[in-house]
Write a protein that holds these residues in place. Structure first.
Motif, PDB file in Angstrom:
ATOM      1  N   LEU A 208      47.118  37.485  43.710  1.00  0.00           N
ATOM      2  CA  LEU A 208      48.382  36.832  44.063  1.00  0.00           C
ATOM      3  C   LEU A 208      48.249  36.047  45.366  1.00  0.00           C
ATOM      4  O   LEU A 208      48.850  34.979  45.519  1.00  0.00           O
ATOM      5  CB  LEU A 208      49.491  37.875  44.188  1.00  0.00           C
ATOM      6  CG  LEU A 208      49.831  38.650  42.898  1.00  0.00           C
ATOM      7  CD1 LEU A 208      50.903  39.706  43.182  1.00  0.00           C
ATOM      8  CD2 LEU A 208      50.305  37.696  41.816  1.00  0.00           C
ATOM      9  N   GLY A 209      47.454  36.579  46.287  1.00  0.00           N
ATOM     10  CA  GLY A 209      47.265  35.878  47.550  1.00  0.00           C
ATOM     11  C   GLY A 209      46.611  34.525  47.374  1.00  0.00           C
ATOM     12  O   GLY A 209      46.933  33.564  48.089  1.00  0.00           O
ATOM     13  N   GLY A 210      45.706  34.430  46.411  1.00  0.00           N
ATOM     14  CA  GLY A 210      45.072  33.146  46.138  1.00  0.00           C
ATOM     15  C   GLY A 210      46.029  32.105  45.613  1.00  0.00           C
ATOM     16  O   GLY A 210      45.770  30.899  45.704  1.00  0.00           O
ATOM     17  N   LEU A 211      47.173  32.557  45.057  1.00  0.00           N
ATOM     18  CA  LEU A 211      48.159  31.633  44.497  1.00  0.00           C
ATOM     19  C   LEU A 211      49.161  31.135  45.534  1.00  0.00           C
ATOM     20  O   LEU A 211      49.933  30.224  45.241  1.00  0.00           O
ATOM     21  CB  LEU A 211      48.924  32.318  43.354  1.00  0.00           C
ATOM     22  CG  LEU A 211      48.075  32.869  42.200  1.00  0.00           C
ATOM     23  CD1 LEU A 211      48.962  33.548  41.170  1.00  0.00           C
ATOM     24  CD2 LEU A 211      47.263  31.765  41.555  1.00  0.00           C
ATOM     25  N   VAL A 212      49.145  31.741  46.735  1.00  0.00           N
ATOM     26  CA  VAL A 212      50.143  31.353  47.750  1.00  0.00           C
ATOM     27  C   VAL A 212      49.497  30.988  49.079  1.00  0.00           C
ATOM     28  O   VAL A 212      50.187  30.853  50.082  1.00  0.00           O
ATOM     29  CB  VAL A 212      51.176  32.486  47.959  1.00  0.00           C
ATOM     30  CG1 VAL A 212      51.969  32.749  46.694  1.00  0.00           C
ATOM     31  CG2 VAL A 212      50.501  33.783  48.436  1.00  0.00           C
ATOM     32  N   THR A 213      48.174  30.821  49.093  1.00  0.00           N
ATOM     33  CA  THR A 213      47.468  30.538  50.341  1.00  0.00           C
ATOM     34  C   THR A 213      46.705  29.223  50.225  1.00  0.00           C
ATOM     35  O   THR A 213      45.862  29.069  49.326  1.00  0.00           O
ATOM     36  CB  THR A 213      46.481  31.678  50.673  1.00  0.00           C
ATOM     37  OG1 THR A 213      47.179  32.920  50.717  1.00  0.00           O
ATOM     38  CG2 THR A 213      45.805  31.420  52.017  1.00  0.00           C
ATOM     39  N   ASN A 214      47.010  28.286  51.121  1.00  0.00           N
ATOM     40  CA  ASN A 214      46.324  26.985  51.171  1.00  0.00           C
ATOM     41  C   ASN A 214      46.282  26.296  49.811  1.00  0.00           C
ATOM     42  O   ASN A 214      45.231  25.859  49.339  1.00  0.00           O
ATOM     43  CB  ASN A 214      44.893  27.161  51.706  1.00  0.00           C
ATOM     44  CG  ASN A 214      44.853  27.713  53.107  1.00  0.00           C
ATOM     45  OD1 ASN A 214      45.738  27.435  53.920  1.00  0.00           O
ATOM     46  ND2 ASN A 214      43.851  28.513  53.413  1.00  0.00           N
ATOM     47  N   VAL A 215      47.425  26.198  49.187  1.00  0.00           N
ATOM     48  CA  VAL A 215      47.547  25.598  47.863  1.00  0.00           C
ATOM     49  C   VAL A 215      47.951  24.135  48.004  1.00  0.00           C
ATOM     50  O   VAL A 215      48.942  23.818  48.677  1.00  0.00           O
ATOM     51  CB  VAL A 215      48.577  26.349  47.001  1.00  0.00           C
ATOM     52  CG1 VAL A 215      48.707  25.702  45.629  1.00  0.00           C
ATOM     53  CG2 VAL A 215      48.183  27.816  46.865  1.00  0.00           C
ATOM     54  N   SER A 216      47.204  23.247  47.378  1.00  0.00           N
ATOM     55  CA  SER A 216      47.524  21.820  47.437  1.00  0.00           C
ATOM     56  C   SER A 216      48.799  21.529  46.647  1.00  0.00           C
ATOM     57  O   SER A 216      49.096  22.178  45.634  1.00  0.00           O
ATOM     58  CB  SER A 216      46.367  21.010  46.864  1.00  0.00           C
ATOM     59  OG  SER A 216      46.744  19.668  46.629  1.00  0.00           O
ATOM     60  N   TRP A 217      49.540  20.519  47.088  1.00  0.00           N
ATOM     61  CA  TRP A 217      50.741  20.115  46.358  1.00  0.00           C
ATOM     62  C   TRP A 217      50.389  19.594  44.975  1.00  0.00           C
ATOM     63  O   TRP A 217      51.160  19.755  44.023  1.00  0.00           O
ATOM     64  CB  TRP A 217      51.501  19.048  47.151  1.00  0.00           C
ATOM     65  CG  TRP A 217      52.076  19.561  48.436  1.00  0.00           C
ATOM     66  CD1 TRP A 217      51.629  19.284  49.698  1.00  0.00           C
ATOM     67  CD2 TRP A 217      53.171  20.461  48.586  1.00  0.00           C
ATOM     68  NE1 TRP A 217      52.378  19.950  50.626  1.00  0.00           N
ATOM     69  CE2 TRP A 217      53.346  20.681  49.976  1.00  0.00           C
ATOM     70  CE3 TRP A 217      54.027  21.111  47.697  1.00  0.00           C
ATOM     71  CZ2 TRP A 217      54.333  21.518  50.485  1.00  0.00           C
ATOM     72  CZ3 TRP A 217      55.023  21.948  48.200  1.00  0.00           C
ATOM     73  CH2 TRP A 217      55.170  22.140  49.573  1.00  0.00           C
ATOM     74  N   ALA A 285      39.740  18.381  46.052  1.00  0.00           N
ATOM     75  CA  ALA A 285      38.556  19.241  46.123  1.00  0.00           C
ATOM     76  C   ALA A 285      37.548  18.703  47.133  1.00  0.00           C
ATOM     77  O   ALA A 285      36.975  19.454  47.933  1.00  0.00           O
ATOM     78  CB  ALA A 285      37.914  19.364  44.743  1.00  0.00           C
ATOM     79  N   ASN A 286      37.301  17.391  47.089  1.00  0.00           N
ATOM     80  CA  ASN A 286      36.499  16.692  48.095  1.00  0.00           C
ATOM     81  C   ASN A 286      37.276  15.434  48.470  1.00  0.00           C
ATOM     82  O   ASN A 286      37.728  14.719  47.578  1.00  0.00           O
ATOM     83  CB  ASN A 286      35.128  16.286  47.540  1.00  0.00           C
ATOM     84  CG  ASN A 286      34.276  17.482  47.177  1.00  0.00           C
ATOM     85  OD1 ASN A 286      33.908  18.269  48.025  1.00  0.00           O
ATOM     86  ND2 ASN A 286      33.968  17.621  45.887  1.00  0.00           N
ATOM     87  N   PRO A 287      37.418  15.138  49.742  1.00  0.00           N
ATOM     88  CA  PRO A 287      38.240  13.978  50.120  1.00  0.00           C
ATOM     89  C   PRO A 287      37.506  12.652  49.991  1.00  0.00           C
ATOM     90  O   PRO A 287      37.648  11.768  50.831  1.00  0.00           O
ATOM     91  CB  PRO A 287      38.607  14.286  51.573  1.00  0.00           C
ATOM     92  CG  PRO A 287      37.452  15.068  52.079  1.00  0.00           C
ATOM     93  CD  PRO A 287      36.962  15.892  50.917  1.00  0.00           C
TER      94      PRO A 287
END
Length: 424
Positions: A208-217, A285-287
């Motif tokens: 669950l933490g992976g779904l709410v941490t540093n998530v791109s719009w 993923a890569n800018p």
């Protein structure tokens, strides 16, 4: 004509596609299966000490890697539900990476996203033109688009990127970030809980933490497209007509459906979704655009679609699985893959027991032997070669497709040539 009931009342062929054969997993059963796998993973983590297989960083990376695979698979689903096989997803993703980065570094990242979608849709339009209008073999057309996209971007990259700061013949200048978000409070709480190392609870917190941490719009947009696709294709008249073109285009035409129009729309949307996946790679993923950065994700997306039995929910699970295995390359790959050998062995042994209960003794024996061999590999080694780590996503793709092949049912007219008026 508005519904399949109307078609039946008129004593004409129904537009409602035939339901897939086999039993469907209900949501409670599916959640129970996921919980069981997570519990087994927790046991493996405790035994092996490989805490990285379920920590927040691992899950966050897995989500990011799953998004382009899921978008490619979603593109394949739209095309194949209308009866057009889209092997060209990889090429459409390549177009999305190039066009997204080209527009992104000049006009901003959101413009890059839109232009990346347009680039992929252009590839979809070409595929539709060749396969729908001229009835060229779908596989041949898809392969040609993959080759054409690769060649076109290699030609255009030096013209567009050389001479700009950070640009070269194989790489674009950097693109500004779209931004991301972290749910305050909840993210920290889940991170703390994950670090406790408790059975199941800490692993669930990591997921669950992976779904709410540093998530791109853009990740939010991609995730929202899964239920949106399900609603459009299975709950609207437009979706019913589109799916009827992939099941029985002759019957659909007899009821007034413009089959060519729906096939064109489906394949263009398919290309746009693949282009969005490509833009995600070169903006989030890569800018920057980098030659070869799709790395076969279009093909893996196609595999995720097949694994999901041409359904959005199953596709999402497949993309998550492939994204997770891909993330092992980036975070403690050798240790984590070695731990997953034990998980794989346990799953195979459980599968063998299940096959035996169903009195499929030959399949049970083969599955048990494979499980024993995998366990022996785990028990006799301390790590796996880096080559195995790099190949893990592709090996998992092949294994999953092999195990799930018997329960699959593609749209009946998928890949078949169609000519307007051929039923007359």
């Amino acid at each position: 004509m508005t519904t399949s009931t109307t078609a039946t009342d008129l004593n004409q062929p129904s537009l409602e596609p035939t339901a897939p054969t086999g039993r469907k997993l209900s949501l409670p059963v599916l959640l129970l299966v996921i919980s069981g796998v997570l519990a087994l993973t927790s046991i493996v983590r405790i035994i092996t000490g490989a805490d990285g297989i379920t920590n927040v960083s691992q899950m966050s990376t897995a989500l990011e890697l799953a998004v382009p695979i899921g978008l490619a698979g979603l593109g394949g689903l739209w095309a194949e539900r209308a009866g057009v096989v889209n092997i060209g997803l990889e090429g459409m993703m390549i177009l999305g990476t190039w066009f997204g980065a080209w527009a992104g570094f000049q006009y901003g990242p959101w413009t890059g996203v839109l232009v990346g979608i347009a680039g992929g849709a252009l590839g979809g339009l070409l595929h539709a033109f060749v396969t729908v209008t001229f009835n060229v073999n779908h596989i041949v057309s898809g392969v040609a688009i993959n080759i054409l996209a690769l060649g076109a971007t290699r030609y255009l990259a030096p013209l567009a990127f050389e001479g700009h700061q950070g640009g070269s013949a194989k790489q674009s200048p950097p693109v500004d970030s779209l931004g991301d978000f972290t749910v305050p409070g909840l993210s920290d709480a889940l991170q703390t809980l994950n670090e406790k190392g408790w059975f199941f609870v800490s692993d669930l917190a990591g997921l669950l933490g992976g779904l709410v941490t540093n998530v791109s719009w853009l990740t939010l947009v991609a995730v929202a497209l899964i239920p949106a696709t399900w609603w459009i294709l299975w709950r609207t008249a437009f979706g019913l007509r589109l799916r009827s073109c992939g099941e029985n285009p002759v019957a659909a035409e007899s009821l007034g459906v413009n089959v060519y129009k729906y096939k064109y729309l489906a394949v263009i949307i398919s290309g746009g979704l693949a282009g969005l996946g490509g833009a995600f790679l070169s903006i989030v993923a890569n800018p920057f655009y980098l030659e070869g950065q799709t790395s076969g994700r279009g093909y893996i997306g196609l595999a995720a679609m097949i694994f999901g039995n041409w359904m959005p929910g199953g596709l999402a699970l497949g993309a998550g699985l492939f994204g997770y295995t891909d993330s092992l390359n980036l975070r403690g790959g050798s240790e984590n893959v070695h731990a997953l050998l034990l998980l794989g062995a346990l799953l195979l042994i459980i599968g063998a027991i299940w096959q035996a209960v169903r009195k499929k003794y030959v399949a049970a024996a083969i599955t048990f032997v494979i499980g024993a061999l995998v366990f022996t590999w785990y028990a006799t080694t301390n790590e796996v070669p880096n080559q195995v780590v790099a190949a893990t996503p592709y090996v998992i793709t092949l294994i999953v497709l092999a195990l799930s092949a018997q329960r699959l049912r593609m749209p009946k007219a998928d890949g078949l040539p169609y000519r307007k008026g051929q039923g007359k």
